[in-house]
Design a protein around this motif. Structure first.
Motif, short mmCIF file in Angstrom:
data_model
loop_
_atom_site.label_atom_id
_atom_site.label_comp_id
_atom_site.label_asym_id
_atom_site.label_seq_id
_atom_site.Cartn_x
_atom_site.Cartn_y
_atom_site.Cartn_z
N PRO A 1 0.60 -1.30 -0.07
CA PRO A 1 0.03 -0.10 -0.13
C PRO A 1 0.83 1.09 0.04
N ALA A 2 1.96 1.23 0.32
CA ALA A 2 3.10 2.32 0.27
C ALA A 2 4.50 1.90 0.24
N ARG A 3 5.33 2.86 0.04
CA ARG A 3 6.94 2.48 0.00
C ARG A 3 7.31 1.73 1.34
N ASP A 4 8.30 1.15 1.29
CA ASP A 4 8.48 0.40 2.27
C ASP A 4 8.52 0.92 3.92
N ALA A 5 9.25 2.18 3.72
CA ALA A 5 9.27 3.03 5.02
C ALA A 5 7.90 3.29 5.53
N ASP A 6 6.81 3.37 4.61
CA ASP A 6 5.95 4.16 5.08
C ASP A 6 4.42 3.03 5.34
N VAL A 7 4.84 1.75 5.28
CA VAL A 7 3.99 0.86 5.41
C VAL A 7 3.57 0.59 6.73
#
Length: 252
Positions: free
Chosen positions: A40-46
């Protein structure tokens, strides 16, 4: 003398983040035979999944029972959202008067060109990389634009050195990721590549699990008191999830 053996903290608690939306998406993609994970988002923002939030709240309740004399006075998290949410919710639920700091060296392994691909997707789209990974094994394989486990171990060694510089008597909790927990074991216990990979292949690190090291005098080697404990989830009726990586980790 290795940095992990010099004077410093007396207790180190390693926490894997609760189940994330990315964990769920990766499992769904693997089960359905997809090549790409619908993250659902870039890895850092999951972020954490709803189950993940239940897990870390249960973790916080368990930590609330820790006597004040044994509560960590330092809490450091990976800056990735799923880990930082885990740290914040757990510390708040426990009622600990300690701020949560972040350190990018605790982030998950960078996957580079393999990011968002399932194992099937790597085999289908990047067969040469799949073969190179099998040849090198998980510890030394570095995907283009990414990191090997050895690369992650290098950044973790500097974290240990700074924790030692805090001075003796401190109790530290680090909130991070499954590979990071494994690599702390590799460093603190002086494992070989094969010993590390044997553990990684047989024992997935559970979401919201606790691993604990002690060193009562603040000097000398660390002693592993417990590894991958998730009893606090089962005792509170919260689902236990593992979402492990590929178990095929040894070089061929």
């Amino acid at each position: 003398m290795p940095a992990a053996w010099t004077a410093g903290a007396v207790e180190l608690i390693l926490i894997r983040h609760g189940e994330s939306q990315g964990n769920v998406a990766a499992t769904d993609a693997t089960v359905s035979g997809a090549e790409v994970i619908a993250v659902p988002a870039r890895d850092a923002d999951v972020e954490l999944s709803s189950t993940g939030r239940e897990q870390v709240t249960a973790l916080g309740r368990a930590l609330a029972a820790v006597p004040e004399s044994r509560q960590p006075d330092v809490v450091i998290s990976s800056p990735y959202m799923r880990a930082y949410q885990t740290a914040e919710i757990a510390v708040e639920t426990a009622g600990w008067p300690v701020p949560v700091r972040s350190d990018e060296r605790l982030r998950d392994r960078e996957l580079g060109i393999l990011d968002m691909l399932t194992a099937f997707g790597v085999e289908t789209r990047l067969p040469q990389e799949a073969e190179r990974r099998r040849w090198l094994g998980k510890f030394y394989y570095r995907p283009p634009g990414g990191e090997s486990w050895a690369d992650v171990a290098l950044r973790l060694r500097s974290v240990i050195g700074e924790l030692n510089a805090l001075g003796s008597g401190h109790r530290v909790m680090l909130v991070c990721h499954d590979a990071v927990v494994m690599l702390f074991r590799y460093i603190l216990e002086g494992m070989s590549e094969r010993e590390l990979l044997d553990v990684a292949a047989s024992t997935p690190v559970l979401n919201a699990s606790m691993t604990r090291y002690v060193r009562p005098e603040g000097v000398g080697p660390w002693t592993l008191e417990s590894f991958n404990v998730a009893d606090h989830l089962m005792e509170q009726g919260v689902e236990v999830t593992e979402h492990a990586g590929d178990a095929d980790v040894h070089p061929r």
